[in-house]
Scaffold this motif. Structure first.
Motif, short mmCIF file in Angstrom:
data_model
loop_
_atom_site.label_atom_id
_atom_site.label_comp_id
_atom_site.label_asym_id
_atom_site.label_seq_id
_atom_site.Cartn_x
_atom_site.Cartn_y
_atom_site.Cartn_z
N ILE A 283 -39.32 163.17 22.31
CA ILE A 283 -40.33 162.14 22.51
C ILE A 283 -39.89 160.83 21.88
O ILE A 283 -40.08 159.75 22.47
N ARG A 284 -39.29 160.87 20.71
CA ARG A 284 -38.80 159.65 20.07
C ARG A 284 -37.72 158.98 20.93
O ARG A 284 -37.69 157.75 21.06
N LEU A 285 -36.86 159.79 21.53
CA LEU A 285 -35.83 159.23 22.42
C LEU A 285 -36.48 158.62 23.66
O LEU A 285 -36.04 157.57 24.14
N MET A 286 -37.52 159.27 24.17
CA MET A 286 -38.21 158.74 25.35
C MET A 286 -38.88 157.41 25.04
O MET A 286 -38.85 156.47 25.84
N GLU A 287 -39.50 157.32 23.88
CA GLU A 287 -40.18 156.08 23.48
C GLU A 287 -39.19 154.93 23.37
O GLU A 287 -39.46 153.81 23.81
N GLN A 288 -38.03 155.21 22.80
CA GLN A 288 -37.00 154.18 22.70
C GLN A 288 -36.49 153.79 24.09
O GLN A 288 -36.24 152.61 24.37
N GLN A 386 -37.24 163.88 30.51
CA GLN A 386 -38.43 164.56 31.03
C GLN A 386 -38.17 166.04 31.21
O GLN A 386 -39.01 166.88 30.84
N ARG A 387 -37.03 166.38 31.79
CA ARG A 387 -36.69 167.78 32.00
C ARG A 387 -36.58 168.52 30.66
O ARG A 387 -37.05 169.65 30.51
N SER A 388 -35.96 167.86 29.69
CA SER A 388 -35.79 168.49 28.37
C SER A 388 -37.14 168.72 27.70
O SER A 388 -37.39 169.78 27.12
N GLU A 391 -39.10 171.57 29.31
CA GLU A 391 -38.56 172.87 28.88
C GLU A 391 -39.09 173.26 27.50
O GLU A 391 -39.46 174.41 27.26
N LYS A 392 -39.15 172.29 26.60
CA LYS A 392 -39.66 172.57 25.25
C LYS A 392 -41.15 172.89 25.26
O LYS A 392 -41.60 173.78 24.52
N LEU A 393 -41.92 172.19 26.08
CA LEU A 393 -43.37 172.41 26.10
C LEU A 393 -43.73 173.77 26.67
O LEU A 393 -44.81 174.30 26.38
N ARG A 394 -42.85 174.35 27.47
CA ARG A 394 -43.12 175.69 28.00
C ARG A 394 -43.14 176.74 26.90
O ARG A 394 -43.77 177.80 27.06
N ALA A 395 -42.47 176.46 25.79
CA ALA A 395 -42.38 177.43 24.69
C ALA A 395 -43.48 177.25 23.65
O ALA A 395 -43.53 177.99 22.67
N PHE A 396 -44.37 176.27 23.84
CA PHE A 396 -45.45 176.05 22.88
C PHE A 396 -46.45 177.20 22.91
O PHE A 396 -46.56 177.93 23.89
#
Length: 565
Positions: A283-288, A386-388, A391-396
């Protein structure tokens, strides 16, 4: 190693995964399953990228229907597929075996019985606004609506005047007016059936609120069930979910995604030091990335403004050349005087620059090209992130599995006209986060008390939950990639007047894809709004029409390898 051994290793290392595709039909009196059946036939049964897994000689493109209680409707069924060989991994070896379940969200029965009065009230809200508030790309349609209203009014009034002998006319002369009025009544009935859905859903009038809420509630419940679906052993049923909306269905899908995200985002807390820390880093990378993308877009706008000004000045070139003495005027004396005057006021260097003798325009053009390349690079980087994140949110613990939104023939291109009074109000709704943009709108936060704002983010920390971070309620297009497929119109009746690019309104991370739909059954290009997955006679599976191939790739670009070569 023999070729056979290699194939056995591929099959041995593969895993079996399942995807879900939710199709939301468009406007008109649609029949249950009619949209999804045609869609599946086009994107799966006739898709050359669908190939059998290793050691399986069954036709992978075969599908069948199954009753499924997920949609809470006895009228719809789940269309499921056989396993197909998925995309190669980074090493080009292991490939997943993919199965897909197709669902349809059927909502047309909720808007049945729309009256002409309800449709007219909506049309009136579109017409009764300043021409300056009408986007230029729909101004011709707006003018046509005004003309049709005037004609309709005449066709209704004149027969009434004839009927009550206000206008003296014999029956023979009155007959054309009476026939025209009859045709008009039929036309109005057709419009109420076809466009009435749009009026009932888009316009937030008191008598439409209940229907809007019913459609959204049912849609969100279906999405929630698919997102949380599990097998009897407790394992997740779907790895990822794609939402496809056609026509008005794309607006409904947009609303469904927004409402479900707003509900779920509070359950997706992230801790920088915990298991969810990887998502927070993305998310930090996306914001930048969004900050840099905004900066580049502003620079592009400035360069285009300079380019437009230069083009305006270029039209004055012959006159300016004469004025500064580069071309002789009618008298030599006047030529000398003008040249001296230009030097006297120090205007010659400036004017020379304007007309291109010492012009920065070429440099600006080169710079504009570089900036456009930078923008495209940033957009691609954002899509990878977005893809990354997806993928991470699927494991929440509370997972989010919806990875893609595909809008087809979407009226969202006219959102400032349909969903707001003008562009200013629309932009304000984006900033207020009552509408979601792609990429998400960045809020500005103060880093220290008393200091000016220094950080822009779509994530925030909650004082009530120290150390926890959340994404704001309009950030659904952080993990969800938006692809928009449209067909430009010509003279209203050719192409698709309802569709168009949505990135200029909703954000540059939307992947706008323009297609040219050819439908021989409708004189090739006549009103292609309902032909995005239509095949023409004689087209085989190995040579699909370009618009169908675009849809197949958009739906499965990360799932199956392209078999075109």
């Amino acid at each position: 190693m023999s070729e056979t051994d290699g194939l056995e290793m591929v099959a041995e290392n593969s895993k079996r995964v399942k995807h879900a595709v939710l199709v939301i039909h468009g406007m008109g009196e649609q029949h249950p399953m009619s949209t999804v059946r045609g869609f599946v036939k086009s994107v799966w049964e006739r898709n050359k990228d669908i190939v059998s897994p290793i050691g399986n000689d069954k036709d992978p493109r075969r599908v069948w229907t199954k009753p499924d209680p997920t949609a809470n409707s006895f009228e719809t069924q789940r269309i499921t597929t056989r396993r197909a060989l998925g995309k190669k991994d980074e090493e080009g070896k292991s490939r997943d075996e993919i199965r897909v379940d197709f669902y349809e969200f059927y909502w047309a029965h909720r808007t049945a019985g729309t009256t002409w009065t309800q449709l007219k009230d909506w049309i009136d809200t579109l017409l009764l606004r300043s021409p300056r508030a009408v986007p230029s790309d729909v101004r011709h349609v707006w003018a046509l609506l005004w003309a049709l209203n005037a004609i309709a009014l005449a066709l209704l009034i004149v027969p009434l005047l004839l009927l009550f002998n206000v206008l003296p006319m014999c029956l023979k002369e009155a007959l054309p007016w009476l026939l025209a009025a009859t045709v008009l009544v039929g036309l109005l009935s057709f419009l109420a059936r076809y466009f009435g859905d749009v009026a009932r859903y888009v316009r937030p009038a008191p008598d439409n609120i209940r229907i809007r809420n019913e459609i959204r509630k049912a849609g969100v419940e279906l999405l929630k069930k698919l997102n949380d679906a599990k097998y009897p052993d407790g394992s997740d049923r779907y790895e990822r979910i794609t939402v496809v909306g056609h026509s008005l269905g794309s607006i409904i899908a947009y609303d469904m995604l927004n409402h479900l995200w707003a509900e779920r985002t509070l359950e997706m807390a992230m801790d920088a030091r915990g298991k969810t820390g990887a998502a927070l880093k993305i998310i930090r990378l996306m914001e930048q990335n969004i900050i840099e993308l905004d900066k580049v877009e502003n620079e592009i706008e400035e360069l285009r403004l300079v380019q437009e000004q230069s083009e305006d000045l270029f039209g004055l070139l012959p006159r300016i050349k004469t004025w500064i003495g580069l071309e002789p005027s009618e008298s030599d004396d006047a030529h000398v005087d003008k040249k001296k005057t230009a030097h006297l006021f120090g205007l010659l260097p400036v004017i020379k620059t304007w007309i291109g003798f010492e012009s920065p325009v070429r440099t600006k053009d080169d710079e504009l090209t570089r900036k456009l390349d930078d923008k495209e690079t940033l957009r691609k980087d954002y899509h990878v992130l977005q893809r990354s994140l997806a993928e991470k949110l699927r494991a929440f613990e509370t997972p989010w599995r919806i990875s893609d939104f595909i809008s087809i023939g979407s009226p969202l291109t006219h959102a400032e006209f349909l969903m707001a009074r003008n562009r200013e109000i629309f932009d304000q709704r984006i900033k207020e986060r009552s509408l979601s943009s792609c990429p998400p709108f960045l809020e500005t936060y103060e880093t220290k008390r008393g200091k000016p704002p220094e950080e822009r983010r779509f994530s925030y920390s909650n004082p009530a939950k120290p150390g926890k971070w959340f994404m704001h309620h309009a950030a659904v297009f952080a993990p969800v990639r938006w692809t928009n497929i449209y067909d430009d119109d010509f003279m209203i009746i050719y192409g698709d007047v309802f569709s168009g690019a949505v990135a200029p309104l909703f954000g540059s991370a939307v992947e706008d894809i323009s297609v040219t739909v050819q439908n021989e059954a409708l004189c090739s290009r006549f009103f292609t709004h309902s032909s995005y997955w239509t095949w023409n006679h004689g087209e085989d599976d190995d040579s699909p029409p370009a618009h169908v191939r675009t849809l197949q790739r958009a739906l499965f670009q990360d799932v199956f390898d392209d078999q075109s070569s």
